[in-house]
Design a protein around this motif. Structure first.
Motif, PDB file in Angstrom:
ATOM      1  N   SER A  24      11.934  -0.602  -1.160  1.00 48.02           N
ATOM      2  CA  SER A  24      10.953  -0.990  -2.179  1.00 48.02           C
ATOM      3  C   SER A  24      11.125  -2.462  -2.547  1.00 48.02           C
ATOM      4  CB  SER A  24      11.136  -0.104  -3.410  1.00 48.02           C
ATOM      5  OG  SER A  24      10.200  -0.481  -4.384  1.00 48.02           O
ATOM      6  N   SER A  25      10.018  -3.210  -2.578  1.00 45.29           N
ATOM      7  CA  SER A  25      10.045  -4.625  -2.965  1.00 45.29           C
ATOM      8  C   SER A  25       8.649  -4.982  -3.423  1.00 45.29           C
ATOM      9  CB  SER A  25      10.432  -5.508  -1.768  1.00 45.29           C
ATOM     10  OG  SER A  25       9.383  -5.472  -0.803  1.00 45.29           O
ATOM     11  N   ALA A  26       8.504  -6.161  -4.027  1.00 48.90           N
ATOM     12  CA  ALA A  26       7.168  -6.587  -4.484  1.00 48.90           C
ATOM     13  C   ALA A  26       6.209  -6.640  -3.297  1.00 48.90           C
ATOM     14  CB  ALA A  26       7.262  -7.951  -5.147  1.00 48.90           C
ATOM     15  N   ALA A  27       6.678  -7.144  -2.150  1.00 46.64           N
ATOM     16  CA  ALA A  27       5.798  -7.286  -0.971  1.00 46.64           C
ATOM     17  C   ALA A  27       5.409  -5.918  -0.416  1.00 46.64           C
ATOM     18  CB  ALA A  27       6.498  -8.122   0.096  1.00 46.64           C
ATOM     19  N   ARG A  28       6.387  -5.005  -0.343  1.00 44.82           N
ATOM     20  CA  ARG A  28       6.055  -3.676   0.180  1.00 44.82           C
ATOM     21  C   ARG A  28       5.046  -2.966  -0.712  1.00 44.82           C
ATOM     22  NH1 ARG A  28       8.674   2.272  -0.066  1.00 44.82           N
ATOM     23  NH2 ARG A  28       8.103   1.933  -2.247  1.00 44.82           N
ATOM     24  N   ASN A  29       5.223  -3.160  -2.022  1.00 42.45           N
ATOM     25  CA  ASN A  29       4.438  -2.361  -2.977  1.00 42.45           C
ATOM     26  C   ASN A  29       3.092  -2.986  -3.341  1.00 42.45           C
ATOM     27  OD1 ASN A  29       6.632  -0.690  -2.964  1.00 42.45           O
ATOM     28  ND2 ASN A  29       7.518  -1.526  -4.840  1.00 42.45           N
ATOM     29  N   THR A  30       2.702  -4.043  -2.625  1.00 48.42           N
ATOM     30  CA  THR A  30       1.446  -4.713  -2.974  1.00 48.42           C
ATOM     31  C   THR A  30       0.514  -4.766  -1.765  1.00 48.42           C
ATOM     32  OG1 THR A  30       2.646  -6.101  -4.541  1.00 48.42           O
ATOM     33  CG2 THR A  30       0.448  -6.854  -3.894  1.00 48.42           C
ATOM     34  N   VAL A  31      -0.717  -4.309  -1.966  1.00 51.58           N
ATOM     35  CA  VAL A  31      -1.748  -4.405  -0.927  1.00 51.58           C
ATOM     36  C   VAL A  31      -2.828  -5.341  -1.451  1.00 51.58           C
ATOM     37  CG1 VAL A  31      -3.553  -3.156   0.326  1.00 51.58           C
ATOM     38  CG2 VAL A  31      -1.298  -2.114   0.023  1.00 51.58           C
ATOM     39  N   VAL A  32      -3.159  -6.365  -0.657  1.00 56.31           N
ATOM     40  CA  VAL A  32      -4.195  -7.316  -1.063  1.00 56.31           C
ATOM     41  C   VAL A  32      -5.396  -7.145  -0.145  1.00 56.31           C
ATOM     42  CG1 VAL A  32      -4.760  -9.770  -1.323  1.00 56.31           C
ATOM     43  CG2 VAL A  32      -2.456  -8.965  -1.878  1.00 56.31           C
TER      44      VAL A  32
END
Ligand code: FAD
Length: 402
Positions: free
Chosen positions: A150-158
């Protein structure tokens, strides 16, 4: 000698062009000396309007039996070049071969492709929902997130692009992420759009509905901004903001398939050939253009067919009919399609159904969602592989919209 109509593409326009051409040939009783051939990678119709969904099974129905029962030959491959002076095309076949094929009439129904501007990192790191292969690659990637730390990058879809595809993809994404990461997982879905209001490119009257649906889904919206650069684990916006993400989905609009550029004559800003009233390419020899490769007037009020399957279905029927009619001596049928509707899926909020070019809202939420399901899963699917049923709805003035 047999005269041949070659249709490139077995999408919405290509399939219906082949059915209506067969119908016209049968009406004139000319099956013995006029044949129809469809060239496309596989004898299947990809239901592109469903490619924002997670479940991709059933989105690629075979049309092999249907083409066989109406007497249309399918050649697996792609048309590489068109020589309109000699009325020949070259085809790279799916088994790696090469064929030169003569035609009496050629129908270009090769559809469209995602517009990919020169944004650094776009070709290396962006995902999309444009074609079956890329939509499948996105689903594989999203599933792989579950096994990453889990990380900010993993948990964010743009999602970049707030047209109908971007809106559908963004509002569906929380449902997909909960299924993959777990019901209580913390994640962000961010929609970037150059328009000043969410979905503004579809008309300002609809933006309050889009805003409500996006808020319902918990999608963060960044309006009036562009994506400037894309890297493996982050994107930067024109405001300078950097968003850490492993998943950038590009939804920047569509352009006509590059084959259309080989057809002589005027093209519009989307790369479509400007067709005449009968969907002929007016400066070319024996070539018809249809579906997403043609710019065609839908009425005499200045409206023009959108890149949509709603238009591609009718454009296909008209182009196929006219290509055959010119050979067998039937009257040509001018293209016109006065009714225009849109139905946009907006995730758990429901959907939005409008009528008219001024997009008057007729149904919202669950009622519109039920309609969207019927459109996407029934109405736009190929008909049964039954000769009489298929031919009975292949007349050039048949309309499928509600
Ligand atoms: C995610 C998404 C959502 C969408 N949602 C909607 C919606 O809600 N409503 C709507 O109306 N429209 C929607 N669309 C747009 C719609 O899917 C297209 O406008 C429609 O598919 C166009 O039909 P077509 O037959 O012209 O082209 P396509 O359906 O793209 O078919 C093109 C065919 O040509 C073949 N082909 C390509 N190149 C060659 C070649 N060189 N030689 C031979 N064959 C070739 C392809 O394999 C395919 O068979 C959506 C599109 C996407 C991507």
């Amino acid at each position: 000698m047999t005269k041949r109509i070659v249709i490139a593409g077995s999408g919405f326009a290509g399939l219906w062009a082949s059915l209506s051409a067969s119908r016209a040939i049968a009406l004139a009783n000319r099956q013995d000396d006029v044949e129809v051939m469809v060239v496309s990678p596989t004898p299947a119709l990809v239901i592109r309007p469903r490619l924002y969904e997670a479940a991709l099974d059933g989105v690629n129905p075979s049309v092999s039996k249907l083409l066989a029962v109406i007497g249309v030959r399918h050649l697996p491959g792609v048309v590489e070049t068109i020589d309109d002076a000699k009325r020949t095309i070259t085809v790279v076949t799916s088994n790696g071969g090469f064929q030169k094929i003569a035609y009496e009439r050629f129908v270009c129904a090769t559809g469209s492709q995602l517009y990919r501007p020169a944004i650094p990192g776009l070709s290396d790191y962006a995902f999309d929902t444009d074609q079956l292969e890329s939509a499948a690659a996105l689903e594989v990637h999203l599933r792989s997130l579950a096994s990453r730390t889990s990380s900010a990058a993993r948990n964010t879809v743009v999602i970049a692009g707030g047209g109908s595809t971007g809106l559908e993809t963004a509002t569906e994404m929380p449902i997909r992420l909960r299924a993959i990461l777990g019901r209580d997982a913390a994640f962000r879905v961010v929609l970037i759009d150059t328009a000043e209001r969410p979905g503004g490119s579809l008309g300002n009257e609809l933006t309050p509905y889009f805003a409500e649906a996006l808020a319902f889904a918990g999608v963060e919206v960044r309006n009036g901004l562009r994506v400037d650069t894309i890297a493996e684990h982050a994107v930067t916006l024109s405001s300078g903001e950097r968003i850490e993400t492993d998943t950038l989905i590009w939804a920047g609009g569509m352009r006509a398939n590059p084959l259309a550029a080989q057809i002589p004559g005027e093209h519009d800003e989307l790369g479509r050939v400007i067709g005449d009233a009968y969907l002929r390419a007016p400066s070319a020899n024996g070539i018809f253009v249809t579906g997403d490769t043609v710019r065609a007037a839908t009425d005499d009020l200045g409206n023009v067919a959108a890149m949509s399957c709603q238009h591609a279905l009718s454009l296909g029927r008209v182009a196929g009919h006219n290509a055959a009619a010119e050979i067998v001596g039937l009257p040509l049928h001018p293209y016109s399609q006065k009714k225009y509707v849109t139905c946009i899926d907006l995730g758990e909020w429901g959907a939005l159904y409008t009528e008219g070019w001024d997009r008057q809202v007729r149904l919202t939420r669950d009622e519109a969602k039920a309609l969207k399901r019927d459109i996407n899963r029934v109405w736009i699917y190929p008909p049964e592989a039954d000769h009489d049923t298929a031919i009975s709805i292949a007349n050039p003035d048949y309309i499928i919209v509600p």
